[in-house]
Design an enzyme around this catalytic site. Structure first.
Site, PDB file in Angstrom:
ATOM      1  N   PHE A 170      52.765 -14.365 -16.761  1.00  0.00           N
ATOM      2  CA  PHE A 170      53.832 -13.386 -16.647  1.00  0.00           C
ATOM      3  C   PHE A 170      54.270 -13.132 -15.211  1.00  0.00           C
ATOM      4  O   PHE A 170      55.453 -12.989 -14.940  1.00  0.00           O
ATOM      5  CB  PHE A 170      53.393 -12.056 -17.273  1.00  0.00           C
ATOM      6  CG  PHE A 170      53.282 -12.113 -18.762  1.00  0.00           C
ATOM      7  CD1 PHE A 170      54.373 -11.853 -19.571  1.00  0.00           C
ATOM      8  CD2 PHE A 170      52.080 -12.437 -19.366  1.00  0.00           C
ATOM      9  CE1 PHE A 170      54.287 -11.917 -20.954  1.00  0.00           C
ATOM     10  CE2 PHE A 170      51.967 -12.506 -20.748  1.00  0.00           C
ATOM     11  CZ  PHE A 170      53.073 -12.244 -21.538  1.00  0.00           C
ATOM     12  N   GLN A 185      43.692  -9.602 -22.821  1.00  0.00           N
ATOM     13  CA  GLN A 185      45.041  -9.088 -22.643  1.00  0.00           C
ATOM     14  C   GLN A 185      46.071 -10.026 -23.264  1.00  0.00           C
ATOM     15  O   GLN A 185      47.245  -9.685 -23.346  1.00  0.00           O
ATOM     16  CB  GLN A 185      45.343  -8.926 -21.146  1.00  0.00           C
ATOM     17  CG  GLN A 185      44.451  -7.908 -20.447  1.00  0.00           C
ATOM     18  CD  GLN A 185      44.569  -7.999 -18.946  1.00  0.00           C
ATOM     19  OE1 GLN A 185      43.985  -8.874 -18.301  1.00  0.00           O
ATOM     20  NE2 GLN A 185      45.342  -7.098 -18.354  1.00  0.00           N
ATOM     21  N   HIS A 230      46.204  -5.778 -26.079  1.00  0.00           N
ATOM     22  CA  HIS A 230      47.667  -5.759 -26.009  1.00  0.00           C
ATOM     23  C   HIS A 230      48.316  -6.223 -27.302  1.00  0.00           C
ATOM     24  O   HIS A 230      49.513  -6.495 -27.338  1.00  0.00           O
ATOM     25  CB  HIS A 230      48.162  -6.614 -24.842  1.00  0.00           C
ATOM     26  CG  HIS A 230      47.884  -5.993 -23.499  1.00  0.00           C
ATOM     27  ND1 HIS A 230      47.993  -6.694 -22.312  1.00  0.00           N
ATOM     28  CD2 HIS A 230      47.498  -4.748 -23.148  1.00  0.00           C
ATOM     29  CE1 HIS A 230      47.687  -5.895 -21.298  1.00  0.00           C
ATOM     30  NE2 HIS A 230      47.380  -4.712 -21.784  1.00  0.00           N
TER      31      HIS A 230
END
Length: 235
Positions: free
Chosen positions: A29, A95, A113
């Site tokens: 990301f 995550q 998440h």
């Protein structure tokens, strides 16, 4: 050295991030070539964006599902599953929303998440586990409302049950092994503090520096696959 650290400090809990999945062809990301370099997260991955334009949000997540459709667990995922099967890893806190840990065979996986393969109705609470079949604009089979992607979006809180379990595991760990995460996203970034505050040790495997490097008992800036595979081969 890492293999010996794991053996000597039980229970060992693992915390993973996007760096574990990049070797499966899934972009991260926050790097220069990551997802947020191409998209504004507040336009496609925030709860406000979902309420404003759910079709655009689902267009973004449909693209991510297409990428994940061809992704396979890599050596890092496989090594962690193997270490768990040997009783050397208690659980994986991740995550990541790609479910590759589960696909590799890890049994105790806490998805803090959520998962991109699922969806939830904000009106009646119905959950769907096979969202790809409902595209392009998934709707609730009970109330016809547009479903929300089953990931934690910007502006949302983490699932209480998941973060509570992750915190409990971090506190009781003799070793927290952090793999492939920059430890910048809270509250997950605070889990190493829980381990250290309760007398546990911290090991970090990540390509880039993290805020906890100076406090780690063992640190290497490297890719996860080679290193973790070597741990399983060390006996």
């Amino acid at each position: 050295m890492l293999a010996e650290l794991i053996r000597a400090n039980q229970p060992c809990v693992v915390l993973t991030g996007a760096g574990v999945s990049t070797e499966s062809g899934i972009p991260d990301f926050r790097s220069a070539s990551g997802i947020w370099a191409q998209y504004d997260p507040y336009e496609v991955a925030s709860i406000e964006a979902f309420h404003r334009d759910p079709a655009r949000v689902w267009e973004f997540y449909a693209h991510r599902l297409d990428v994940l459709a061809d992704a396979k667990p890599n050596r890092a995922h496989g090594a962690l599953a193997e270490l768990e099967s040997r009783g050397l890893v208690q659980a994986v806190i991740t995550q990541n929303v790609d479910r590759l840990h589960t696909a590799a065979g890890s049994r105790e996986v806490i998805e803090v998440h959520g998962s991109v393969a699922t969806a939830v109705c904000l009106v009646c609470g119905r959950r769907e586990e096979h969202v790809h079949e409902l595209l392009p604009l998934p709707r609730c089979a009970d109330c016809a409302a547009v479903l929300k992607p089953g990931v934690v979006m910007f502006g949302e809180l983490l699932p209480v049950e998941a973060i509570d379990r992750a915190t409990e595991l971090a506190r009781s760990a003799e070793l927290l092994l952090v793999v492939g995460t920059s430890l910048e996203v809270w509250p997950v970034a605070g889990l190493p503090d829980e381990t250290l505050a309760h007398g546990g040790k911290l090991a970090i495997v990540n390509r880039d520096a993290t805020p906890y490097d100076a406090r780690a008992d063992w640190l290497i800036h490297a890719s996860a696959g080679d290193l973790l595979a070597a741990c399983t081969n060390s006996g």
